[in-house]
Design a protein around this motif. Structure first.
Motif, mmCIF file in Angstrom:
data_model
loop_
_atom_site.group_PDB
_atom_site.id
_atom_site.type_symbol
_atom_site.label_atom_id
_atom_site.label_comp_id
_atom_site.label_asym_id
_atom_site.label_seq_id
_atom_site.Cartn_x
_atom_site.Cartn_y
_atom_site.Cartn_z
ATOM 1 N N LEU A 29 0.843 -1.197 0.000
ATOM 2 C CA LEU A 29 0.000 0.000 0.000
ATOM 3 C C LEU A 29 0.875 1.243 0.000
ATOM 4 O O LEU A 29 1.939 1.267 0.633
ATOM 5 N N ASN A 30 0.385 2.285 -0.692
ATOM 6 C CA ASN A 30 1.061 3.570 -0.558
ATOM 7 C C ASN A 30 0.553 4.261 0.714
ATOM 8 O O ASN A 30 -0.331 3.758 1.420
ATOM 9 N N SER A 31 1.113 5.422 1.004
ATOM 10 C CA SER A 31 0.772 6.106 2.263
ATOM 11 C C SER A 31 -0.705 6.463 2.330
ATOM 12 O O SER A 31 -1.329 6.376 3.400
ATOM 13 N N LYS A 32 -1.288 6.865 1.195
ATOM 14 C CA LYS A 32 -2.698 7.242 1.185
ATOM 15 C C LYS A 32 -3.583 6.037 1.507
ATOM 16 O O LYS A 32 -4.577 6.151 2.237
ATOM 17 N N ALA A 33 -3.218 4.873 0.981
ATOM 18 C CA ALA A 33 -4.000 3.670 1.260
ATOM 19 C C ALA A 33 -3.823 3.230 2.710
ATOM 20 O O ALA A 33 -4.779 2.777 3.359
ATOM 21 N N LEU A 34 -2.606 3.343 3.252
ATOM 22 C CA LEU A 34 -2.396 3.016 4.664
ATOM 23 C C LEU A 34 -3.242 3.918 5.561
ATOM 24 O O LEU A 34 -3.818 3.466 6.556
#
Length: 586
Positions: free
Chosen positions: A194-199
């Protein structure tokens, strides 16, 4: 058993004369039962492989009202022809029963169908993280699905096939986008990056603990997530990441998924480990007449809630609008290629940060697994159990043994047909326990191609890698088995399943476990008749026999007579469900 299978395969490849076909097999119905115009369909003009050991090959088949009403010699079956009969000349192509899918995830394939293709060759272009990033950038820029969902799903990256031999990190996905949530799903379906936005959307921070049966991988020297989620950490995150789809959107995903299976000759498809929302969508799709093939669902036993789906009209041995619920699914461990399968001996090369003694991990305790098994037995539900590692298989055997002792006791064993799904590291001593306890093995020989080299060098080493999905041991015990693709782990390709089961060749061309190779006849039975048996459907599916459904696939060649090394070149030209063509190759 092996002698009978060999004799049947030999008969099927040496011409009709060797079969002793002196007449036509029919249902014995009076001629008045056939309309004056004759039967609806006749097939002849090419090899017709029945998958019936007693009559392996015939010249012609007659179909009426979606069922097989006659088969045998062409001159005998021709008597059923009338003015209204459509005669299908196979023109040398091969007719076989439609493939019966013994394990996959129809709902997951729907997600795969709308996601960015992150698969490595030969199913996708991604050989390194830079290429994976480019694929995601292109997808975000051009995909109407990404715009509609306001997030980017990618499916199928494989760390074992990436040049870096590791998972992409949140930082590498942030380099694609920091504003669009990105979820890159591993080919095994047991990890995601996951990228930061998804995390952020998944509510995973440095303070988030690892869940039972899952791991949040961290940046070195800190508690900060590095973006990679294993097993239950990933499955739990999906609850926050999956967009809220309208019923129409969800059904459209299922239709896209179904279209993929149709291309590969499947006339029965499984949806394993379905969640309540997935079951509800499938019911709605069935009621709207969207299914062209039969779909059998096995909801996750851990998410049944009050179990309403196991009490309603769709929990049945009969299909309603091409849909039914066949039982439940239980997952006990992860994937060997991802090094989360639960083994009794350590991995050859442990994942980064793990000790040399690392052997994977289970999802639950023995007591929890046994409680779920007893729940299934108490309700007489058929249960499918995901167990890849031999420690997880031991746990399944213990659970079944305990449940049988409680619910069968001294009485004859009830035929609940519990199924071992995958069983990739099944030990020789465990096969006898499967036979004793009535556990049906659904194995995964496709791993010999996709991850065989990886298993030898990084995961299991020899001799364990040689014996993944040990079909030879199973046959020697007199057991039937099935083989599957586990889509969306790989594409739902029946041809890849057939090729891998017969040849067991790795990507580098090595044969993995030559003693576990089987004949094409046995491999086809595992994908048709034995798969129908696994689902309690052998009386009306899986072979070309009188009274059974006219579920067929037309192949470009004859798997029994072509060189085994060329099986991967076969193509499915038509898929036929109850006499109706539901897929035609371009």
């Amino acid at each position: 058993m092996l002698r009978r299978q060999f004799a049947a395969a030999l008969a099927a490849t040496t011409g009709l004369g060797a079969l002793g076909l002196t007449g036509c097999s029919t249902l014995g119905v009076p001629s008045a039962a056939i309309p004056p115009g004759g039967v609806q369909l006749l097939y002849w003009g090419g090899p017709i492989l029945t998958m019936n050991d007693a009559q392996p090959q015939v010249e012609a088949v007659a179909v009426h009202a979606g069922r097989i009403v006659a088969l045998g010699r062409r001159d005998e079956v021709a008597r059923w022809q009338g003015a209204a009969t459509q005669v299908v000349d196979l023109q040398g192509r091969t007719l076989i029963p439609g493939f019966v899918d013994p394990h996959s995830h129809l709902g997951g394939v729907g997600l795969q169908a709308i996601a960015a293709n992150l698969l490595p060759p030969p199913d996708g272009p991604n050989t390194g993280i830079a290429q994976l990033q480019d694929t995601l950038r292109q997808y975000i820029a051009t995909s109407p699905d990404a715009r509609e969902l306001q997030m980017a799903f990618g499916f199928g990256y494989d760390d074992s096939q990436l040049a870096e031999h590791r998972h992409p990190t949140r930082d590498e996905l942030d380099a694609v986008s920091t504003s669009v949530p990105i979820v890159a799903i591993h080919q095994s379906g047991h990890f995601a990056a996951l990228n930061s936005k998804a995390l952020e959307r998944a509510r995973i921070t440095a303070d988030t603990p690892d869940p039972q049966g899952g791991i949040i991988r961290r940046r070195p020297g800190s508690r900060e997530p590095d973006g990679v989620l294993e097993e239950n950490a990933y499955f739990g995150a999906l609850q926050h990441l999956m967009p809220a789809l309208s019923e129409a959107q969800a059904i459209r995903w299922l239709e896209k998924s179904q279209a993929l299976y149709l291309q590969f000759g499947y006339t029965t498809v499984q949806d394993g480990r379905a969640d309540p929302g997935g079951v509800a969508t499938a019911v709605a799709a069935a009621q709207q007449g969207k299914f062209k093939v039969d779909v059998v669902s096995y909801p996750d036993i851990l998410t049944l809630g009050e179990g309403r789906f196991m009490q309603g009209p769709y929990y049945s041995r009969s299909y309603r609008q091409h849909f039914r619920i066949g039982g439940v699914k239980l997952t006990l461990d992860g994937s060997p290629q991802g090094k989360t399968a639960w083994l009794t001996q350590p991995y050859v090369q442990p994942p980064a940060g793990q000790p040399r003694s690392y052997a994977g991990y289970g999802v639950m305790s023995d007591a929890q697994a046994t409680a779920q098994m007893e729940k299934a037995f108490a309700h007489n539900w058929q249960i499918l159990v995901h167990a890849n590692g031999d420690a997880a298989i031991d746990q399944m055997i213990l659970a079944v043994q305990t449940a049988r002792a409680r619910y069968d006791g001294a009485t004859p064993m009830r035929d609940r047909r519990p199924v071992l799904i995958h069983g990739q590291t099944l030990r020789h001593d465990q096969v006898a326990a499967l036979r004793r306890l009535g556990i049906f093995p659904s194995l995964f020989p496709m791993h010999t191609y996709y991850w065989g080299d990886w298993h030898r060098s990084e995961v299991l080493g020899d001799p364990r890698a040689q014996n993944i999905s040990p079909t030879g041991w199973v046959l020697a015990q007199g057991l039937r088995f099935t083989t599957h693709h586990d889509a969306p782990v790989v594409l739902p390709s029946s041809i890849r399943v057939l090729d891998a089961t017969v040849n067991r060749r790795t990507r580098s061309g090595q044969v993995l476990g030559p003693e576990h190779r089987v004949t094409p006849w046995v491999a086809l039975q595992a994908m048709t008749l034995w798969a129908a048996y696994q689902h309690f459907e052998e009386d009306h599916k899986g072979s070309i026999e009188l009274g059974k459904l006219a579920d067929f696939a037309v192949l470009s060649g004859n798997p029994l007579t072509m060189p085994p090394s060329q099986l991967s070149q076969l193509q499915v030209l038509q898929t036929i469900k109850e006499g109706v063509v539901v897929y035609q190759a371009p």
